[in-house]
Scaffold this active site. Structure first.
Site, short mmCIF file in Angstrom:
data_model
loop_
_atom_site.label_atom_id
_atom_site.label_comp_id
_atom_site.label_asym_id
_atom_site.label_seq_id
_atom_site.Cartn_x
_atom_site.Cartn_y
_atom_site.Cartn_z
N SER A 72 13.43 -40.30 15.75
CA SER A 72 12.30 -41.20 15.52
C SER A 72 12.62 -42.55 16.14
O SER A 72 13.72 -42.78 16.64
CB SER A 72 12.02 -41.34 14.02
OG SER A 72 13.10 -42.04 13.43
N LYS A 73 11.65 -43.42 16.06
CA LYS A 73 11.73 -44.76 16.66
C LYS A 73 13.03 -45.49 16.36
O LYS A 73 13.53 -46.24 17.19
CB LYS A 73 10.57 -45.61 16.14
CG LYS A 73 9.26 -45.26 16.77
CD LYS A 73 8.98 -46.18 17.96
CE LYS A 73 7.81 -45.69 18.77
NZ LYS A 73 8.18 -45.08 20.04
N ARG A 74 13.53 -45.28 15.15
CA ARG A 74 14.71 -46.09 14.80
C ARG A 74 15.94 -45.66 15.61
O ARG A 74 16.92 -46.38 15.67
CB ARG A 74 14.97 -46.06 13.31
CG ARG A 74 15.63 -44.80 12.81
CD ARG A 74 15.63 -44.85 11.32
NE ARG A 74 15.20 -43.57 10.81
CZ ARG A 74 15.96 -42.78 10.10
NH1 ARG A 74 17.17 -43.16 9.78
NH2 ARG A 74 15.52 -41.63 9.68
N GLU A 133 8.00 -44.40 27.47
CA GLU A 133 8.89 -45.50 27.08
C GLU A 133 10.20 -45.40 27.86
O GLU A 133 10.73 -46.41 28.32
CB GLU A 133 9.22 -45.42 25.59
CG GLU A 133 8.11 -45.89 24.68
CD GLU A 133 8.43 -45.56 23.22
OE1 GLU A 133 8.14 -46.40 22.38
OE2 GLU A 133 8.99 -44.47 22.94
#
Ligand code: GLU
Length: 484
Positions: free
Chosen positions: A255-257, A265
């Site tokens: 995930s993003k973290r 991206e």
């Protein structure tokens, strides 16, 4: 079955950017088809209007194109099994549901939303109580004709078990008593995802259904639908989860973290599409030998379903960076100049410096393109620096000898008739030789004075050549002042 053309499909829902997991699914579907001379189909699953995001279909096309994953059939290029957009297929599903009703394998359920909600509250995990399952056919027809809204549910077997074979996870079996009478058609007449994907895969002749392992638990339901219709069951291939490493060393779903999780991206950060594809090919698949660098064509030749692993794959950003660096190094000079141009412009635009020369000192050192601005900004504007930078043990430079060494180079360089890489090189090498010094002892103070940085891409000679005579001498004068 032996000679049947392999057909796989990538069936993304246009809900935003392309997550690495989705891209890996697309890649594996493509590789499974292509490695067996088969066809790879693109189907857009856009029936969940609440999750639909404008522009997301475009992202799907662009990503597949940038990644080199080309489809043989799809909404943009057509094919014999269209339409390839689920919302355009909406009239195809009801007749299949009706067929199951006629055969006594599905039924209309007239229960109201309120009743179902109440059931949900009252029962502990019991789900729908199958109240409408045994309404006689004539009665059901009459209620429907009177305009009472209904959903269509499948009659799941009440006992026994449903088992299916997954090419990666092996035999999976569930007790039928655990399965709800699943909804096939909603009150608005639209199919549920569970129904639509089976009808679509069958009518599109899909032989290998490849998807993330989060779909494993739904597959018994899909299997029961194939069985209800008497259709050939496709080969199921579920792919392992992609995990990220947490700060505390544990792993959790990527995930993003953990960092960037979408193709766009990563590309925006300066990862090359080929490097991303190469890396994610290995996220859950293991080649038979230890080869790591693969072109897409090499992947097609090497890929096989039995190399897919069922254990979760860990997305390692350092490893991706290593791949990216290898791909950057392997570029031709022209390719690298093109790839680095936007980054050089952002840091050096208007400086008049020769980008080709700057690119040449960068190519072997850059591992992600977005490192470039920081690496080269000193060329456009020298940062402030402490005179202690002139001290270097290995080069044997100290605050005491640096002024002399720098002055000596300054004088020799000022006297040069022509200013280019070779003349600068010859000048400084001779200077070291004539004075019985190591090259490094001469070069270190020069490089510090013209860059103001301890670490630079390229050495003193390259930097002097790039900056040109005037700017180089100006910076050396400044360095001398600092030291005196
Ligand atoms: N539309 C589904 C998704 O994006 C596809 C799942 C499948 O491959 O069947 O998750």
């Amino acid at each position: 079955m032996a000679n049947k053309t392999v057909r796989t499909r990538y069936a993304p829902s246009p809900t935003g950017s392309m997550h690495i997991g989705n891209l890996r699914t697309a890649l594996y579907e493509f590789l499974i088809a292509k490695s067996q001379g088969g066809d790879f189909v693109l189907r857009i699953e856009d029936t969940d209007r609440e999750r639909y995001v404008d522009g997301a279909v475009d992202i799907i096309y662009k990503t597949l194109q940038a990644a080199g994953i080309t489809h043989d059939e799809g909404p943009d290029i057509g094919g014999d099994y269209g339409p390839y957009v689920q919302s355009e297929r909406k009239d195809m599903y009801m007749p299949y549901a009706q067929r199951l009703i006629d055969e006594g394998k599905a039924y209309r359920c007239f229960c109201t939303k309120e009743r179902l909600e109440k059931l949900q509250e009252d029962s502990v995990g019991g789900g729908y109580d199958r109240r409408c399952r045994d309404i006689p056919k004539e009665e059901s027809d009459a209620i429907a004709a009177s305009g009472v809204p209904y959903v269509i549910r499948q009659k799941m077997p009440l006992d026994g078990a449903t088992a299916f074979e997954d090419a990666v996870y092996g035999t999976i079996s569930v007790e039928n008593s655990e399965l709800q009478d699943q909804i096939l058609i909603k009150t608005d007449g639209y199919p549920t995802y569970n129904f639509a994907n089976v009808i679509d895969d069958h009518t599109m002749g899909i032989t290998h259904v490849v998807r993330g392992s989060e779909y494993l638990s739904s597959t018994p339901k899909y299997n029961l639908l194939y069985e209800a219709f008497g259709w050939e069951i496709p080969t199921y291939i579920h792919l392992p989860l992609i995990m990220g490493k947490d700060a505390d060393g544990n792993i959790s779903k990527l995930s993003k973290r953990h960092g960037s999780t979408s193709f766009e991206e990563l590309v925006a950060e300066g990862y090359l599409p080929e490097a991303i594809i190469n890396y994610i090919a290995l996220l859950g698949w293991c080649p038979k030998d230890n080869q790591e660098i693969f072109t897409l064509n090499e992947l097609i030749s090497a890929f096989s379903i039995d190399g897919i692993s069922k254990s979760p794959a860990i997305f390692d950003y350092d490893k991706l960076e290593w791949f990216n660096g290898e791909y950057i190094k392997a570029m031709t000079a022209e390719q690298f100049i093109k790839a680095s141009d936007a980054y050089l412009k952002s840091a050096l635009g208007g400086s008049g410096l020769d980008f080709n020369k700057v690119a040449a000192i960068l190519q072997q050192r850059v591992t992600v393109l977005n490192q470039i601005p920081d690496m080269v900004s000193f060329l456009a504007k020298q940062p402030d620096y402490e005179k202690e930078l002139f001290v270097n043990k290995k080069s044997k430079t100290t605050l005491e000898n640096a002024p002399q060494l720098l002055k000596m180079s300054y004088d020799a360089l000022s006297a040069l008739n022509s200013w280019n890489h070779d003349s600068i090189h010859e000048c400084l090498i001779n200077l070291a030789k004539d004075n019985g010094l190591k090259n490094g002892t001469v070069m270190w103070p020069v490089r510090i004075a013209v860059s103001g940085k301890a670490v630079t891409p390229g050495g003193a000679i390259e930097i002097l050549d790039i900056l040109g005579r005037e700017e180089s001498l100006k910076r050396m004068e400044k360095g001398l002042k600092k030291l005196l």
